[in-house]
Structure formats: structure tokens, C-alpha cells
Design a protein around this motif. Structure first.
Motif, short mmCIF file in Angstrom:
data_model
loop_
_atom_site.label_atom_id
_atom_site.label_comp_id
_atom_site.label_asym_id
_atom_site.label_seq_id
_atom_site.Cartn_x
_atom_site.Cartn_y
_atom_site.Cartn_z
N ILE A 12 -16.04 -23.83 -11.59
CA ILE A 12 -17.31 -24.26 -12.18
C ILE A 12 -18.48 -24.05 -11.22
CG2 ILE A 12 -16.27 -25.98 -13.72
CD1 ILE A 12 -17.17 -28.16 -11.73
N LYS A 66 -23.76 -25.60 -1.37
CA LYS A 66 -22.47 -24.93 -1.57
C LYS A 66 -21.75 -25.43 -2.81
CE LYS A 66 -18.68 -26.12 0.49
NZ LYS A 66 -17.79 -26.11 -0.70
N GLY A 67 -21.32 -24.52 -3.65
CA GLY A 67 -20.46 -24.88 -4.78
C GLY A 67 -19.06 -25.15 -4.27
N THR A 70 -12.10 -23.18 -4.21
CA THR A 70 -10.69 -23.44 -4.51
C THR A 70 -9.85 -23.28 -3.25
OG1 THR A 70 -10.96 -22.70 -6.77
CG2 THR A 70 -8.72 -22.63 -5.89
N ASN A 81 -13.56 -24.97 3.10
CA ASN A 81 -14.41 -26.14 3.35
C ASN A 81 -14.18 -26.69 4.75
OD1 ASN A 81 -15.54 -26.29 0.68
ND2 ASN A 81 -13.50 -26.88 0.01
N GLU A 258 -23.10 -30.44 -0.92
CA GLU A 258 -22.17 -30.05 -1.97
C GLU A 258 -21.83 -31.25 -2.84
OE1 GLU A 258 -18.39 -28.89 -0.28
OE2 GLU A 258 -18.35 -30.61 1.05
N HIS A 261 -16.71 -33.30 -5.90
CA HIS A 261 -15.61 -32.76 -6.70
C HIS A 261 -15.27 -31.32 -6.30
CE1 HIS A 261 -18.31 -30.23 -9.05
NE2 HIS A 261 -19.09 -31.26 -9.27
N SER A 263 -13.40 -27.37 -7.71
CA SER A 263 -13.81 -26.25 -8.56
C SER A 263 -13.39 -26.42 -10.02
CB SER A 263 -13.24 -24.95 -8.00
OG SER A 263 -11.83 -25.08 -7.87
N PRO A 265 -10.81 -26.02 -12.13
CA PRO A 265 -10.38 -24.82 -12.88
C PRO A 265 -10.08 -25.11 -14.35
CG PRO A 265 -8.74 -25.46 -11.21
CD PRO A 265 -9.94 -26.29 -10.96
P1 NAI Z 1 -11.53 -31.33 -9.09
O1 NAI Z 1 -12.53 -32.22 -8.46
O2 NAI Z 1 -11.88 -29.89 -9.16
O3 NAI Z 1 -11.19 -31.85 -10.58
C1 NAI Z 1 -10.64 -33.14 -10.83
C2 NAI Z 1 -10.92 -33.52 -12.30
O4 NAI Z 1 -12.31 -33.84 -12.44
C3 NAI Z 1 -10.65 -32.38 -13.27
O5 NAI Z 1 -10.15 -32.92 -14.47
C4 NAI Z 1 -12.03 -31.78 -13.53
O6 NAI Z 1 -12.16 -31.17 -14.79
C5 NAI Z 1 -12.92 -33.00 -13.40
N1 NAI Z 1 -14.25 -32.60 -12.86
C6 NAI Z 1 -14.52 -32.21 -11.59
N2 NAI Z 1 -15.81 -31.91 -11.47
C7 NAI Z 1 -16.36 -32.11 -12.68
C8 NAI Z 1 -17.69 -31.95 -13.20
N3 NAI Z 1 -18.69 -31.53 -12.43
N4 NAI Z 1 -17.91 -32.23 -14.51
C9 NAI Z 1 -16.92 -32.68 -15.29
N5 NAI Z 1 -15.64 -32.84 -14.87
C10 NAI Z 1 -15.37 -32.56 -13.57
O7 NAI Z 1 -10.18 -31.54 -8.27
P2 NAI Z 1 -8.85 -30.68 -8.25
O8 NAI Z 1 -8.49 -30.22 -9.63
O9 NAI Z 1 -7.92 -31.51 -7.47
O10 NAI Z 1 -9.21 -29.42 -7.34
C11 NAI Z 1 -9.49 -28.13 -7.84
C12 NAI Z 1 -9.77 -27.21 -6.67
O11 NAI Z 1 -10.96 -27.61 -6.00
C13 NAI Z 1 -8.66 -27.22 -5.60
O12 NAI Z 1 -8.44 -25.90 -5.19
C14 NAI Z 1 -9.24 -28.05 -4.48
O13 NAI Z 1 -8.73 -27.70 -3.22
C15 NAI Z 1 -10.72 -27.69 -4.60
N6 NAI Z 1 -11.62 -28.71 -4.02
C16 NAI Z 1 -12.73 -28.23 -3.40
C17 NAI Z 1 -13.67 -29.11 -2.90
C18 NAI Z 1 -14.88 -28.55 -2.23
O14 NAI Z 1 -15.13 -27.37 -2.33
N7 NAI Z 1 -15.66 -29.37 -1.56
C19 NAI Z 1 -13.48 -30.57 -2.99
C20 NAI Z 1 -12.31 -30.96 -3.73
C21 NAI Z 1 -11.41 -30.04 -4.21
#
Ligand code: NAI
Length: 339
Positions: A12, A66-67, A70, A81, A258, A261, A263, A265
Motif C-alpha cells: 500500500i 518513507k512508505g 515488505t 527498515n 513513516e 504499520h 505494507s 499486502p
Molecule cells: P501490516 O501492518 O502491514 O498489516 C497488519 C493489518 O493491518 C493488515 O490486516 C492490514 O490490512 C491492516 N493495515 C495496515 N495498515 C493499514 C492501513 N493503512 N489501512 C487499513 N488497514 C491497514 O503488518 P503485516 O501484515 O504484519 O506486515 C506486512 C509487511 O510489512 C511485512 O513484510 C512486514 O515486515 C512489513 N512491515 C514494514 C514496516 C515498515 O516498513 N516500517 C512496519 C511493519 C511491518
């Protein structure tokens, strides 16, 4: 004119970062965005999730939006990160959790600020299997006096500067007597230099329960890396979820803003992600670069939009059909109407 590095990120990321850029530009602060790849786009363009040119851009501009990126679980590339935080010694991870009107959550009037140590301990990447059969694995978490001192000092200085009354030190010194013990000892030494601020220490497991039962008893919280990671997500859950939780990674020479949350997926490419968290991170960035009026403008627009409650993304109001980019349009219209 400010020149700022922007990293759209994965999943996202590109859509929420685009929304944030448009909202920030609508404040009329003059920003030249330098768009740079990282994560999957870095691999596609340079076969490197953190290309040298992206590092050089952040080094030059000192500020980045920063967005999310993954990170593959288990094997594969190390977290970009974590690499960015180490590269620029971004030792402060500042994560506010503040209630907004009309956002479904268990509590109202929450205003917590988490200071998480961002470099040391179990995120240092010092880990390995102990043998070829992978019968056991070891992660080494190093806590230093230097690292503990500067994160605790940052928390107390923030409290002093922002009229906050109390700092809570979160630790596990009863079990991790050396790493936890060092952090706790140093934290109390620093606290003694801020006599006007109440200092308490709480063991992390109790803290998790206390935050769920009565979060209003806390103000500023400071802790080590892993506990801060977990507890800051808990705090974002107290104010309505990850869609509203911004974060800043701050060091002496650079700062990267940032969302808390990832990315996401599961919802990428659907124009339904809530861009609030990264837009709030953008507001933190504006304050950091000396544009507090523009930051306040964004904050007011978000508050008004959430209070009205109809033109919000579906994670906040499931009946709404407003998507990521339309939400940005609503905020921009609010700002223009209020100008
Ligand atoms: P996530 O935070 O991407 O998602 C967790 C849940 O929250 C999901 O159901 C998602 O749809 C929902 N969600 C997250 N952001 C949202 C938004 N803006 N609006 C609505 N719903 C939202 O966590 P997940 O699935 O554990 O991680 C996905 C990837 O992201 C992994 O590869 C992880 O390593 C990475 N990640 C990167 C971060 C960063 O760049 N700072 C921080 C946390 C995770």
C-alpha cells in the motif's frame, strides 16, 4: 524550499505516500520531493533493496518520508527498515498514540508518546544457527550504557520541552538482569537530572496489562527496542488501530518519518488503505523541519474529517466508500476551506 527524500515503499506504500505528498503540498510549504526506490522497487531497479543512491539522497537531504517496506520472513533480505535505522544511527523511534474524535476504540482522550530505542538489543542482526542441522538458533541482544542513556535522555527532554508530567521506564530487569538491569540503572541516573518530571519504572508484562486496563495513567513511555516495537502497536490499538499511528526515526544527522504499520499486502492495490498514519507522520516531519503551522493545519483537517465520520476509509467507517486517494482529497478540501 525544503528538499526531502520520498520512498514510496511496497504494498500500500505508493498509494498512501502519494496521498501524503498531496496533502503536505496543499499546506503550501515549498518542498522538492526526491523520489527514491527501496524494498521491491530497489530490487527491480538495482537488484538491491536499499540502493546506494537512496542512501545518498537521505544523507544529503537529512529528512525522508518513507512508505512501508515488505520484509520477507525467515531467509531472504534483511529488513531494509532496520538497515536504514542503522545506516543513519536513527536511535529514537518516536511513536505517539493519540485519540481522535469518532474513531471506534475502547478509550477516548488517550495521549501517549512512546520512545523506543531503535538500534540495539535484538534488532542488531547478530544471530545464527548453532549448527548445520539448525537444531538451535541464537540471537544476541546487546544493550549499551551509551545507547540506553541517549534514548532515555531523549524521552525526558521531550517531556520537559512539551510540558509532559511523567516518564515511565519499561524493562524486564527482574529476568534479564544484565541487559535489562543496565537499561534500568542508566534510566534512573538520567531521570535524576529531570527532578520536575515524575519517573516510574514498570516491568514489561505488567505494563502490557496496565496499558489495556488503564492507559490514562501513562504519559511518556521509554523502553528498549523489542518491547517498544510490541507495546507501540498495542498503543495504536488503544486509539483505533494501525491506520492512525505515525512514527519517526530520529538521529543526530537524519530523520525518517513513516507509518507504524507495514505494507499490508492483503489490501494493496485496492485503494482502501487508510493514509492517515503516514499523513500524520508527514505532519511530524513538518514540525521537525520547522513548519509547525503547516503541521497543525494537517492535524486540524484530519481531526475535522474524523469528527464528521462519513468521508473516511472503511477501516474507520465500514459503510464508507471513500478510498485512499479520495480521503486525501477530503483533507485538502478541508485545509483549503479553513485557509
Ligand atoms: P501490516 O501492518 O502491514 O498489516 C497488519 C493489518 O493491518 C493488515 O490486516 C492490514 O490490512 C491492516 N493495515 C495496515 N495498515 C493499514 C492501513 N493503512 N489501512 C487499513 N488497514 C491497514 O503488518 P503485516 O501484515 O504484519 O506486515 C506486512 C509487511 O510489512 C511485512 O513484510 C512486514 O515486515 C512489513 N512491515 C514494514 C514496516 C515498515 O516498513 N516500517 C512496519 C511493519 C511491518
Amino acid at each position: 524550499m525544503h528538499t526531502i527524500t520520498v520512498i514510496p515503499g511496497d504494498g500500500i506504500g505508493p498509494s498512501i505516500v502519494d496521498a501524503a505528498r498531496r496533502v503536505i503540498d496543499a499546506t503550501c510549504v515549498s518542498i522538492a520531493w526526491e523520489e527514491m526506490p527501496a524494498g521491491l522497487s530497489g530490487i527491480e531497479q538495482y537488484k538491491d533493496p536499499l540502493p546506494e543512491s537512496t542512501i545518498a539522497s537521505v544523507r544529503k537531504n537529512k529528512t525522508a518520508l518513507k512508505g512501508p517496506l515488505t520484509t520477507q520472513l525467515g531467509s531472504g533480505f534483511r529488513s531494509v527498515n532496520v538497515a536504514l535505522r542503522k545506516e543513519f544511527d536513527l536511535y529514537i523511534n518516536l511513536r505517539p498514540a493519540k485519540s481522535f474524535p469518532n474513531v471506534p476504540s475502547r478509550y477516548s482522550d488517550i495521549d501517549l508518546v512512546m520512545f523506543r530505542e531503535n538500534i540495539e538489543e535484538f534488532y542488531s542482526g547478530i544471530e545464527h544457527y548453532i549448527d548445520a542441522q539448525k537444531s538451535a538458533a541464537e540471537t544476541i541482544g546487546i544493550v549499551t550504557r551509551f545507547g540506553s542513556e541517549r534514548i532515555v535522555r531523549a524521552a525526558f527532554e521531550y517531556a520537559r520541552l512539551n510540558g509532559r508530567k511523567k516518564v515511565t521506564i519499561v524493562h524486564k530487569a527482574n529476568i534479564m538482569k544484565y541487559t535489562g538491569g543496565l537499561f534500568l540503572d542508566v534510566a534512573h541516573e538520567v531521570a535524576a537530572q529531570f527532578p520536575e518530571i515524575i519517573c516510574q519504572d514498570v516491568i514489561v508484562d505488567n505494563m502490557a496489562m496496565q496499558l489495556v486496563l488503564n492507559p490514562h495513567q501513562y504519559d511518556v513511555i521509554v523502553t528498549t527496542n523489542l518491547f517498544g516495537d510490541i507495546l507501540s502497536d498495542l498503543c495504536s490499538g488503544l486509539v483505533g488501530g494501525l491506520g492512525l499511528a505515525p512514527g519517526a526515526n530520529i538521529g543526530a544527522t537524519a530523520a525518517i518519518f513513516e507509518a507504524v504499520h507495514g505494507s499490508a499486502p492483503d489490501i494493496a492495490g485496492k485503494n482502501i488503505a487508510n493514509p492517515c498514519a503516514i499523513i500524520l507522520a508527514g505532519a511530524m516531519m513538518l514540525r521537525h523541519i520547522g513548519e509547525p503551522a503547516a503541521a497543525a493545519k494537517i492535524y486540524r483537517a484530519i481531526e475535522e474529517t474524523l469528527r464528521e465520520g462519513t468521508q473516511v476509509t472503511r477501516d474507520i467507517n465500514p459503510a464508507s466508500t471513500v478510498g485512499t486517494s479520495e480521503f486525501a482529497d477530503v483533507l485538502i478540501a478541508h485545509m483549503q476551506a479553513g485557509a
